[in-house]
Design an enzyme around this catalytic site. Structure first.
Site, short mmCIF file in Angstrom:
data_model
loop_
_atom_site.label_atom_id
_atom_site.label_comp_id
_atom_site.label_asym_id
_atom_site.label_seq_id
_atom_site.Cartn_x
_atom_site.Cartn_y
_atom_site.Cartn_z
N ASP A 241 0.87 -1.18 0.00
CA ASP A 241 0.00 0.00 0.00
C ASP A 241 0.91 1.23 0.00
O ASP A 241 2.13 1.11 0.19
CB ASP A 241 -0.90 -0.03 1.25
CG ASP A 241 -1.93 1.10 1.26
OD1 ASP A 241 -2.15 1.75 0.21
OD2 ASP A 241 -2.53 1.35 2.34
N CYS B 105 -4.38 -2.09 -2.74
CA CYS B 105 -5.76 -1.61 -2.58
C CYS B 105 -6.08 -0.46 -3.53
O CYS B 105 -7.25 -0.20 -3.80
CB CYS B 105 -5.99 -1.19 -1.14
SG CYS B 105 -4.88 0.13 -0.62
N1 CP Z 1 -9.03 1.25 -1.98
C1 CP Z 1 -9.83 2.29 -1.67
O1 CP Z 1 -10.47 2.34 -0.62
O2 CP Z 1 -9.94 3.24 -2.66
P1 CP Z 1 -10.61 4.66 -2.55
O3 CP Z 1 -9.76 5.50 -1.64
O4 CP Z 1 -10.61 5.17 -3.97
O5 CP Z 1 -12.00 4.52 -2.00
N1 NVA Z 2 -3.73 3.43 3.45
C1 NVA Z 2 -4.41 4.25 2.47
C2 NVA Z 2 -5.52 3.49 1.81
C3 NVA Z 2 -6.33 4.26 0.82
C4 NVA Z 2 -7.44 3.44 0.25
C5 NVA Z 2 -4.93 5.51 3.15
O1 NVA Z 2 -5.42 5.40 4.29
O2 NVA Z 2 -4.83 6.58 2.57
#
Ligand code: CP
Ligand code: NVA
Length: 309
Positions: free
Chosen positions: A229, A269
């Site tokens: 991530d 993600c």
């Molecule tokens: N992976 C995820 O939650 O993407 P968004 O921030 O676009 O909702």
């Molecule tokens: N770890 C990231 C995930 C985004 C979907 C955040 O919290 O920004």
């Protein structure tokens, strides 16, 4: 399904391993119905209120489309533009919205704020990401691994990078379902020790494994799935420069994935920063399943909505 009605989904471990597996079966079923063009509309006349204090593409669109496909309505609300943004208490907001809508999805900063919302609401509350957890993402991730590997128990899952919200939910869910979980984070960016302890306990019960290290190669060695991530999550932007340095040796690149199983899956993600946590070659390569993951948000969340509402 009836047994989950009215429940919240704030953490992936609101459910035990057996219940999570049932939800994954339901997700796969809902997905199949959609592919066959067969309507599945258990939520006719129902409304999901969706509160966003952070940006979103996947969560916002998949919940709104998901509610539409289930026969109901998904309603976007920006936290800033609600009276919440002018200081109306979350407890009053919870009670008012409970009189209008049938469930609330919220994406915000503090996890305890969501717990407070859930405490005062009389309807199911779904966590669409907090600084601590991202349970809907974990469900979609596990569905994706299951589809591609044909099983979950014993699957070697390596998470490399920041011990953040996505890592916390992924690891808890994977431990509940008996995966062999390995997490590599730099010093200072480890997962919360209490969450690691919880996951270790779940792994003992499910026959899975839970290992944390600071060595990415150790985590990825022989892995069936490699997950990363972003290094700087939403809300941590001012730490960006420090983080770029701290995570420099944790990039998922060609050299690192050479240690994984030949038929490894790459997961993220999204949104991703190509050239930071992952190279273009890996994320856009033949082992990447990032768009299946993104699609599965829709199916997994429809299953959750159908179960809770
Ligand atoms: N992976 C995820 O939650 O993407 P968004 O921030 O676009 O909702
Ligand atoms: N770890 C990231 C995930 C985004 C979907 C955040 O919290 O920004």
């Amino acid at each position: 399904l009836q047994k989950h009605k009215g429940k919240d989904f704030l953490r992936v471990d609101e459910f035990n391993g057996e219940e999570l597996m049932e939800l994954l079966h339901l997700s796969a079923h809902v997905k199949q119905l959609q592919k066959l063009g067969q309507p599945f509309q258990p939520l006719q006349g129902k409304t999901l209120g969706m509160i966003f204090d952070k940006a979103s593409t996947r969560t916002r669109v998949s919940f709104e489309v998901g509610m539409h496909q289930l026969g109901g309505l998904g309603m976007f609300m920006s936290g800033k533009e609600l009276q919440l943004g002018r200081g109306e208490p979350i407890s009053d907001t919870a009670k008012v919205l409970s009189r209008y809508v049938d469930a609330i999805m919220i994406r915000t900063f503090s996890h305890s704020y969501v717990e407070e919302l859930a405490l005062h609401a009389s309807i199911p509350i779904i966590n669409g990401l907090t600084d601590l957890y991202h349970p809907c993402q974990a469900l979609a991730d596990l569905l994706t691994i299951w589809e591609h590997k044909g099983k979950l128990k014993g699957v070697k899952l390596a998470y490399v990078g920041d011990g953040n919200n996505v890592a916390n939910s992924l690891v808890l869910g994977a431990a509940l379902l008996g995966l062999d979980v390995r997490v590599a984070t730099p010093v200072g960016y480890e997962m919360d020790a209490a969450i690691v302890a919880k996951a270790t306990g779940y792994a003992k019960q499910s026959g899975g494994k839970m290992m944390v290290t600071t060595d990415p190669i150790e985590a990825v060695m022989g892995a069936d799935a490699v997950y990363t991530d972003v290094w700087t999550s939403m809300g941590f932007e001012e730490e960006n420069e420090v983080r770029l340095k701290a995570f420099a040796d944790y990039q998922v690149n060609e050299k690192l994935v050479a240690a994984a199983a030949r038929d490894y899956l790459f997961l993220h993600c999204l949104p991703a920063h190509r050239g930071e946590e992952v190279t273009t070659g890996v994320i856009d390569g033949s082992r990447s399943v990032i768009f299946d993951q993104a699609e599965n948000r829709l199916h997994a969340q429809k299953a959750i909505l159908a179960a809770l509402v």
